[in-house]
Structure formats: structure tokens, C-alpha cells
Design a protein around this motif. Structure first.
Motif, PDB file in Angstrom:
ATOM      1  N   ARG A 198      18.989 -28.641 114.689  1.00  0.00           N
ATOM      2  CA  ARG A 198      20.344 -29.103 114.404  1.00  0.00           C
ATOM      3  C   ARG A 198      21.028 -28.365 113.263  1.00  0.00           C
ATOM      4  N   ARG A 239      22.912 -25.320 111.333  1.00  0.00           N
ATOM      5  CA  ARG A 239      23.837 -24.311 111.835  1.00  0.00           C
ATOM      6  C   ARG A 239      23.235 -22.914 111.743  1.00  0.00           C
ATOM      7  N   LEU A 288      28.709 -13.240 113.400  1.00  0.00           N
ATOM      8  CA  LEU A 288      27.742 -14.135 112.758  1.00  0.00           C
ATOM      9  C   LEU A 288      27.099 -13.426 111.564  1.00  0.00           C
ATOM     10  N   MET A 348      20.811 -18.652 125.256  1.00  0.00           N
ATOM     11  CA  MET A 348      21.429 -19.877 124.740  1.00  0.00           C
ATOM     12  C   MET A 348      22.347 -20.479 125.796  1.00  0.00           C
ATOM     13  N   GLN A 361      26.492 -23.582 123.472  1.00  0.00           N
ATOM     14  CA  GLN A 361      26.048 -22.924 122.237  1.00  0.00           C
ATOM     15  C   GLN A 361      26.758 -21.588 122.056  1.00  0.00           C
ATOM     16  N   ASN A 362      26.884 -20.856 123.156  1.00  0.00           N
ATOM     17  CA  ASN A 362      27.534 -19.558 123.081  1.00  0.00           C
ATOM     18  C   ASN A 362      28.996 -19.678 122.674  1.00  0.00           C
ATOM     19  N   LEU A 366      29.017 -20.721 118.869  1.00  0.00           N
ATOM     20  CA  LEU A 366      28.166 -20.030 117.898  1.00  0.00           C
ATOM     21  C   LEU A 366      28.958 -19.686 116.640  1.00  0.00           C
ATOM     22  N   GLY A 367      28.386 -20.076 115.503  1.00  0.00           N
ATOM     23  CA  GLY A 367      29.021 -19.733 114.240  1.00  0.00           C
ATOM     24  C   GLY A 367      30.079 -20.711 113.794  1.00  0.00           C
ATOM     25  N   ARG A 368      30.448 -21.676 114.647  1.00  0.00           N
ATOM     26  CA  ARG A 368      31.437 -22.701 114.240  1.00  0.00           C
ATOM     27  C   ARG A 368      31.114 -24.002 114.967  1.00  0.00           C
ATOM     28  N   GLU A 369      29.819 -24.344 114.937  1.00  0.00           N
ATOM     29  CA  GLU A 369      29.353 -25.546 115.626  1.00  0.00           C
ATOM     30  C   GLU A 369      29.931 -26.783 114.976  1.00  0.00           C
ATOM     31  N   PRO A 370      30.333 -27.764 115.789  1.00  0.00           N
ATOM     32  CA  PRO A 370      30.783 -29.036 115.213  1.00  0.00           C
ATOM     33  C   PRO A 370      29.602 -29.753 114.555  1.00  0.00           C
ATOM     34  N   ARG A 371      29.836 -30.342 113.376  1.00  0.00           N
ATOM     35  CA  ARG A 371      28.736 -30.988 112.665  1.00  0.00           C
ATOM     36  C   ARG A 371      29.036 -32.447 112.391  1.00  0.00           C
ATOM     37  N   ASN A 372      27.977 -33.240 112.292  1.00  0.00           N
ATOM     38  CA  ASN A 372      28.164 -34.648 111.938  1.00  0.00           C
ATOM     39  C   ASN A 372      28.171 -34.800 110.409  1.00  0.00           C
ATOM     40  N   LEU A 414      24.478 -31.802 110.188  1.00  0.00           N
ATOM     41  CA  LEU A 414      23.683 -31.301 111.321  1.00  0.00           C
ATOM     42  C   LEU A 414      24.597 -31.108 112.534  1.00  0.00           C
ATOM     43  N   ILE A 415      24.165 -30.241 113.430  1.00  0.00           N
ATOM     44  CA  ILE A 415      25.013 -29.925 114.585  1.00  0.00           C
ATOM     45  C   ILE A 415      25.138 -31.130 115.509  1.00  0.00           C
ATOM     46  N   ASP A 416      26.354 -31.408 115.918  1.00  0.00           N
ATOM     47  CA  ASP A 416      26.619 -32.496 116.853  1.00  0.00           C
ATOM     48  C   ASP A 416      26.701 -31.912 118.255  1.00  0.00           C
ATOM     49  N   PHE A 417      25.542 -31.918 118.946  1.00  0.00           N
ATOM     50  CA  PHE A 417      25.500 -31.248 120.251  1.00  0.00           C
ATOM     51  C   PHE A 417      26.356 -31.957 121.292  1.00  0.00           C
TER      52      PHE A 417
END
Lengths: 332, 526
Positions: A197, A199, A219, B103, B107-108, B111-117, B121-124
Motif C-alpha cells: 500500500r 506509494r 517516476l 502491473m 496501477q498503470n 502510477l506516481g499519483r496514487e490516491p491515498r487514504n 496508504l494507497i486506496d486501491f
């Protein structure tokens, strides 16, 4: 001119998707499944195998390699390799022994500090210097081992740990588990959460999956590559320090060939040696597998440790073959 | 494509003024002016080496221009790294999908700007929802949890496009995006491009496919030799005019000259320099006879397996003959010896340049003088001065584009590699040059240069035998064509008979008329 220059992969059918999913799971949990089978078979075959003390033993023996293998997993996920961990492990042990004169803080912080610096140097050369990980860490393997011998009067000295608090860190424990086991579990849990999880771990996977794509996506490729070697150095140093605490001494010859065991465990655990895919549960299963195989061969008694090496080697070969077959299944 | 935005001229999004770029002495771009407006789809055209990719790299921050300036929304801008250009709203779609195959789709895209909680942590779940929603905007429905590599190439390209656009792109540069797509995938791509344009996103489209350019693009910028030679609406140009601009030739010449760069061809005069009689080898060729005169290009026609490559190999001494003779300037040449053939003045440019010819890690100089070394040596020592002189002459004469003779050959373009190969054999002072597929695998511009070179060499008195699976190359490049079929000479075409029509008829044997088999079918068998 025809428009389709290459045969492109058509949309997958439900059957294909199912097969892909099964293949993916076998790759992910294969080591754990085999480990389970071995435990069951071993328990029936040898009455001395399924005992609490033997399992505690296996856990303790595995814990040092496991911590090293966690760092190695991150390195391999980026498509790199760290051959220096065996030597860094020995260095960590020696420094823990010397540092123990300042108590537990010295025994832990001194190795972490120095081994972290080793990781930083290797990481700088690889990530920012653009040098090949194999060569840089091979230099680390040779150079650090030399440093270890230089620090111990050509290996003649084995610095002992007299501080009770430090030896307790290796030999004491909680709920029947030794501290190295507890710490290894904590390392795996933190690593797993970060990997799943965090980043930065997405970039780790992207770099291993396709470095050029990761660069073009903007990246932080260099930073991530740098970080994994620092993490690996820290893990190896921590494991070495715990091992020294466990054996009450810093032994200059420990950890020879450890890098290869760590790489084997990571690959058996389902991490692609080319990077881009893998997880720490697999690595944990891989480490336990290697230890359990050794333990079972010891149970037989009449077999020597060379047999264990042969079995581990065959096992690794089989795993690589299965991985190749599985990744082909998933591609089609 | 309808022209929603043709009447009003919106403000330029991206502009280049007087941009120049030089690489170790070779000018790649010179004084390039370039304007892109919101919602515009602009075709960037030019031969390979015209400076298209350099311009793209300057616009996307891969290269820094040596001169000139970039303007983004009217403000001066400079991009030190590709990331800077991306942040400024310029995204690029490459020929090969540049995503991470292992991936997932979601994810692709993120990548590099994943939404987070809130724990960082990443909010998949959110990531997947957002990915699904984003793709749905373009009417693309796919399981975003699947690894990218399990998707068809066209779908992967769509994902790349969705990613590019979702980073607030105002400009999307597409470099040969369709080269690996199927026809229906291209349709989807074009539909998405239409949607992007209606959102005011500007498109720069690079492709060699004229059909696509005329379907999807509104305006065109043509580059030639690093300079802009044309700027304007595509609707005002015909295809021939566009090709003429790219090649720098007059429209009439393009129309008349067809597709190749061969000039006038004439039959050689005087005594044949090479005479082959009754060349035979079991199962391969039987009874082939040829006369080649100085100053002429003789085409060797034939389908695959007709024995055309074998004939060349026999003449070059690569293949031993069972029967028959080869005479050069009246002297008999021993069969099956390359050294003997070279000594007699017969040299061959092999079909597979990479496997049989070029030595990629050696320099241009070394590659050129390689075969001539024995001739340049005395007592095992070679004269560097002599080498340099030869290399210098041929690099100039064949117009080999390189930074220096010391440049490694693998760094050169296919066309220039081929010229190095030709130079190697010309350095041997040959009388007869055998060319097996001399223009295969090199781009259009370089092809034209190689063809022109063949012409020149013949004019200077060299006897040339040309094998090519491109009919127009054989027809337009040769004064006469000897057609082989099943290992023997089927027919010889001369003068006005040298046309694609006659050649095809001869290729399939006189009993068949080309009407029975369509030209396309025959071409497929080549």
C-alpha cells in the motif's frame, strides 16, 4: 500495407482469465503450499520433527536470513541484486559486538549506522552513477569482507558480547518466541504493508517491470533504486547484529554465501528475478522452506550437509522452471 | 473527422520559435517555427532524419534546444526533464506502449499519483473506481484489475492515452501510435482523438501512413533536413504534393518518377565484363547464363526460391558450382572462392546486412577498410594514412552521415549502415557489384539515396546486378531484367518491356497471364 504488423493479443476469454488467476496464485503461494506439504510429510516421517523445541529452532534459524531476504526482495523487485549482504551481515555482527560495550543502544545503532552507510554508497553508485548492481555489490562483497577481517586482526579475534541486555536481545524472548523471530516478523509486516500500500513501492514495481516506462512516466526512478540498497544494507546489518547477540559474539567468517541463500529464498518465494512482481509472504515461505529442508535432512541423520545443498539446488531449479512456465501461461 | 474548430483560430497552446539543435556537428533542427492551437490536430511530416523525432524530443523535454524558445500558452517555457513537460501538460504516446506490463490497468494509470487514504496508504478501491470512470469517459470498458500485458495492444495504447490525458494534458504528442494496432483498434483510437479534440486538447500526430494523416489531421507541418518547409491546412494539399514537399522534389517528378529515386537507366555498351555460362548446382540453379556490361544495372527478377540469391552467390564465389563457368574480363574465375571472385573484381552486398555484413561494434573506418586490409598492408602492417584517405573519400562520396569516421556503426541509421557496406566493397575497386536487397529495412529517404547511388555508380562504369523483392525497384532501377523461375532463366526483359506488368507475367511463367493472379497476390509471394 496491412495494418496489423504484429499479432496482437485478443481479449481474454473467461477460461483464460481463470487460468491466469490460478497461475498467478500458484506463483504467489507456491512456496507456502510446498512448505505446508513438507511440514505434514516431515511430521509423519520423523517423530522428533514436530516438536515445539524443533519449531522454535527452525524459527530462530530462519529469522536472520528472513530479515536479509526482506531487503533483498525490495532490491530484486527493482530488477537489481545485492551480493554484498553476506559480508555486510558479518560486519553488522562484529560492530554489534564492539558496540555492545556501550550497551544495547551501541550494539544496535553502530551496525545500523555503518551498514546503512554501506547501502548509501552502493545505492549512490548504482542509482546515480548508473553502474551495474552486480559489479557494485560484488565489490561490496569483497571489500566489506576484507574490512571485517581488518577489524578482527585477520579474523583471529572474535569479539565477545558481555553485556547481558545485548545477549538477551538474541536469546531472550516473549511468548516462547526469541526476539530475533519477533523482530523478523515485525520487519516482514512493515515491509508487506509498505509493499502493498505504500506509494514508493509502486515505483519499485514499475522500475522492475519496465525501467524505461518508469522514467518516461516521470517516476523518481533513481531515488527508489537508491533507497532499496539502503534498505538492504540496513536489513543485513540488523540481521548480523541480532545473530551476534544470539551467539554472544561477532564471528568474522559468518554469512559467507548468505547472499545466495537470500536470493534463492526470494526467488523460491515467487519474486521474479527480473523484477516487477513479488511479495514478502512468498519470501518468508521461501526462507522457511530452505530451513525446513535442512532440518529434515538433519532428521535423517545419515545425510550430510552437502546433500542439503543438492536438494536446495534442485528445488531452486524446479521453482525457476515452474515460474517460467507460469509466466508464459499468464502471458497467453 | 468533422472540423469543429476550423473557423475561429484559438490562441496557441504550444509554440516553438527559431528552435535549433545540433549534435556533435550534425544539425538536426534549424530555425524551426511551430504553432499548435487548442483542439487542433497537426500532422508532423518528414522523412526519417528530417528532424521529426528531434523536434518531439525538444517539445517533451528530452532534449534542450541549442537556440530558440518554447512558449506555452504564450509564456516562455523550458523543460529540463520529461517530467517538467508532463507537469506543464504535454504528454507523449510512443510507438511502443510505455507502461509497465506486469502491473494492472489501474496501477498503470495512476502510477506516481496514487490516491491515498488518511494513513498515507494507497486506496486501491478508489484507484480502481477512478480508473474505471476515466476509461468509461472514452467508452472503453475493461477490467482495470487485470495486468496490462493481458490486454490487446490496442487496448494497452488506449490505457496509455487515458493516462496521458488524465494528467491534465493540454497537448498530446503521438509518435506512430498505430504501428502495432489492428484496423478496428485504429478506429477506436481515432474516435478517442476526436473526443480529446472536442475537449480542446491539441494533438500532434506523427505517422508514415498517409491515409491516417488525411483522416485525422487538420493542419500539417512538414520538416526537411531540420527545417520547416511547409505549414498549412492539410485540405489544401494533395498526397502527391505532400510527398513532393517531404522529398524536396517537384510534383511532376514525383508523379513521373513513381516511388523510387532512380534516374534514367541505359543498357551498357561494349564487351561484357562478366560472362556466366551454364551455371548449375543441383536442386538450386540449372544452366543460368548472364552477360553484364560495364555501366549497366541488370535486374535479376524472380520469386522466392527462383534461384536469384543463389545466382548472386555463385557469381560472388560464396556457392560452389557443379557445372558452368564464370569469366571476368576474359579470364576464368575459380568457382566457390570468395577470394578469387574479389580478386577478379566481383563483390557482393549480402541480403542480411546485420548477420552477414556489418560489424556493429567497430567504427565506420574499420568497417570500410576491413575487406581492403590485405591490399593496404605490407608485411603485416597497414598504413593508417592510406586507410584514412580511402575512408574520407567514400564517406564524402556516398554521403555517409556520421559525426566522424570513428563513430561506431551500430549508432548509424539503417541507410547509412548500408552505405558503409557499399563503401567497403567499393574500396576494393570492383568491376562488378552484386546487390542483394540493397534497400531492405531502411527508411524511405535513405532508400532513395541508395537508389540514386546505384545509378551514379553505373554511370561511372560499374557493372551492377540488382536483386530486390520490390518490383518497382527492379523495374525502375534496371536497364534490363533477367527473370528467373525454378532455377533457370525464364525470360529477359529489355527496353520497353521493362515494366511491372511484363515482369509479373514472366515471374509466374508465360503460360499464366497476370490477370489470373492479382498483382497483390504475386507481391505476397515475393
Amino acid at each position: 500495407m496491412s495494418l496489423a504488423l504484429e499479432p496482437s493479443v485478443g481479449p481474454a476469454t473467461t477460461k483464460q482469465v481463470t487460468r491466469e488467476r490460478i497461475a498467478g496464485n500458484v506463483q504467489r503461494y507456491g512456496a507456502a503450499i510446498v512448505l505446508g506439504l513438507l511440514l505434514v510429510v516431515g511430521s509423519f516421517a520423523f517423530p522428533t520433527f514436530p516438536t515445539l523445541s524443533n519449531f522454535t529452532n527452525i524459527a530462530t534459524q530462519s529469522s536472520f536470513l528472513l530479515i536479509v531476504a526482506v531487503g533483498m526482495t525490495f532490491v530484486i523487485l527493482t530488477g537489481g541484486i545485492d551480493l554484498s549482504v553476506g559480508s555486510v551481515y558479518a560486519l553488522g555482527g562484529i560492530l554489534a559486538a564492539y558496540g555492545s560495550t556501550w550497551g544495547i543502544a551501541g550494539a544496535v545503532l553502530l551496525p545500523l549506522l555503518v551498514c546503512g552507510v554501506v547501502g548509501i554508497l552502493q545505492g549512490l553508485l548504482i542509482a546515480y552513477g548508473g553502474m551495474a548492481p552486480f559489479i557494485v555489490t560484488l565489490a561490496g562483497l569483497l571489500g566489506i569482507r576484507g574490512l571485517v577481517f581488518a577489524l578482527t586482526n585477520e579474523g583471529a579475534n572474535t569479539p565477545l558480547i558481555k553485556d547481558a541486555a545485548v545477549t538477551a536481545l538474541g536469546q531472550g524472548g516473549i511468548l516462547g518466541l526469541r526476539w530475533p523471530v519477533v523482530i523478523a516478523v515485525v520487519v516482514v509486516v512493515i515491509g508487506s504493508v509498505l509493499l502493498a500500500r505504500g506509494r514508493g513501492s509502486q515505483t519499485v514495481l514499475a522500475v522492475g517491470g519496465s525501467e524505461s516506462a518508469a522514467v518516461l512516466m516521470g517516476l523518481p526512478v533513481a531515488r527508489v533504486k537508491f533507497s532499496v540498497y539502503v534498505v538492504s544494507g540496513l536489513c543485513a546489518g540488523l540481521a548480523g547484529a541480532l545473530n551476534a547477540a544470539y551467539s554472544s559474539s561477532g564471528v568474522p567468517t559468518v554469512g559467507v554465501g548468505l547472499e545466495l541463500s537470500a536470493i534463492a529464498a526470494v526467488v523460491i518465494g515467487g519474486t521474479l528475478l527480473t523484477g516487477g512482481r513479488g511479495n514478502l509472504i512468498g519470501t518468508t515461505a521461501g526462507v522457511l522452506l530452505l530451513t525446513v529442508i535442512q532440518n529434515l535432512i538433519n532428521q535423517v541423520g545419515s545425510l550430510t550437509s552437502s546433500v542439503q545443498a543438492v536438494v536446495s539446488g534442485i528445488f531452486l531449479a524446479v521453482v525457476v522452471i515452474i515460474q517460467t512456465v507460469l509466466s508464459r501461461t499468464q502471458r497467453l | 473527422m468533422t472540423e469543429q474548430l476550423s473557423t475561429a483560430a484559438p490562441a496557441p497552446v504550444l509554440e516553438a520559435r527559431g528552435v535549433g539543435k545540433t549534435f556533435t556537428g550534425v544539425t538536426a533542427l534549424q530555425g524551426v517555427d511551430f504553432t499548435l492551437r487548442a483542439g487542433e490536430s497537426l500532422a508532423l511530416m518528414g522523412e526519417n532524419g528530417a528532424g521529426k523525432s528531434t523536434l518531439i524530443k525538444v517539445l517533451t523535454g528530452v532534449y534542450q534546444p541549442d537556440e530558440g524558445e518554447l512558449f506555452l500558452h504564450g509564456e516562455p517555457a523550458s523543460f529540463a526533464k520529461p517530467v517538467d513537460a508532463q507537469h506543464a501538460g504535454i504528454s507523449t504516446i510512443y510507438q511502443e506502449v510505455n507502461l509497465v506490463p506486469l502491473m494492472t490497468v489501474a496501477q498503470n494509470i495512476f502510477l506516481g499519483r496514487e490516491p491515498r487514504n488518511r494513513f498515507g496508504l494507497i486506496d486501491f478501491r478508489k484507484m480502481q473506481e477512478d480508473a474505471r470512470a476515466l476509461l468509461a469517459t472514452y467508452d472503453i470498458h475493461v477490467d482495470v484489475r487485470r495486468p496490462l500485458r493481458s490486454l490487446a495492444l490496442g487496448m494497452q495504447q488506449m490505457v496509455a492515452l487515458a493516462r496521458a490525458v488524465s494528467i491534465d494534458a493540454r497537448v498530446v504528442i503521438m509518435d506512430e501510435p498505430t504501428s502495432s494496432l489492428e484496423a478496428r483498434e485504429v478506429e477506436t483510437l481515432f474516435r478517442v482523438i476526436g473526443m480529446l479534440r472536442s475537449q480542446g486538447i491539441a494533438i500532434v500526430y506523427v505517422s508514415h501512413r498517409m491515409d491516417e494523416i488525411f483522416t485525422i489531421c487538420e493542419t500539417v507541418t512538414v520538416l526537411r533536413d531540420g527545417k520547416v518547409v511547409h505549414n498549412g491546412r492539410l485540405a489544401d494539399l494533395s498526397r502527391v504534393e505532400l510527398v513532393a514537399l517531404m522529398l524536396g522534389r517537384s510534383v511532376e517528378k514525383v508523379k513521373r518518377g513513381g516511388v523510387t529515386a532512380f534516374g534514367e537507366v541505359k543498357e551498357g555498351e561494349g564487351e561484357p565484363v562478366l560472362t556466366a555460362r551454364d551455371m548449375s548446382r543441383k536442386h538450386q540453379i540449372s544452366g543460368i547464363g548472364l552477360d553484364i556490361r560495364p555501366g549497366e544495372v541488370v535486374g535479376l527478377g524472380g520469386l522466392l526460391g527462383s534461384g536469384r540469391s543463389e545466382t548472386l552467390k555463385a557469381m560472388a564465389g560464396v556457392m560452389q558450382l557443379d557445372e558452368g563457368s564464370l569469366t571476368v574480363d576474359g579470364k576464368r574465375v575459380r568457382s566457390g572462392s570468395v577470394a578469387a571472385a574479389i580478386k577478379a573484381g566481383v563483390v557482393m552486398l549480402p541480403e542480411d546486412r546485420k548477420a552477414e555484413g556489418i560489424i556493429p561494434n567497430l567504427s565506420i573506418r574499420d568497417n570500410i577498410v576491413l575487406a581492403a586490409l590485405p591490399r593496404l598492408s605490407r608485411a603485416g602492417f597497414t598504413s593508417r594514412a592510406k586507410q584514412d584517405a580511402i575512408v574520407d573519400v567514400f564517406m564524402k562520396r556516398l554521403r555517409i552521415k556520421a559525426a566522424s569516421p570513428n563513430q561506431v556503426v551500430s549508432e548509424l541509421s539503417g541507410g547509412n549502415q548500408q552505405k558503409v557496406m557499399i563503401a567497403r566493397w567499393l574500396a576494393m575497386n570492383p568491376k562488378v557489384l552484386l546487390l542483394d536487397e540493397p534497400t531492405r529495412g531502411i527508411d524511405v529517404g535513405a532508400k532513395a539515396e541508395v537508389q540514386a547511388l546505384i545509378n551514379e555508380l553505373a554511370d561511372e562504369g560499374l557493372a551492377i546486378v540488382l536483386v530486390s523483392s520490390e518490383l518497382e525497384e527492379v523495374v525502375e532501377g534496371s536497364a534490363r531484367v533477367v527473370v528467373l523461375r525454378d532455377g533457370s532463366v525464364e525470360r529477359e526483359l529489355r527496353g520497353s518491356e521493362v515494366t511491372e506488368h511484363h515482369l509479373m507475367a514472366a515471374l509466374v511463367g508465360e503460360n499464366h497471364s497476370p490477370a489470373e493472379e492479382s498483382p497483390a497476390e504475386i507481391k505476397e509471394r515475393l
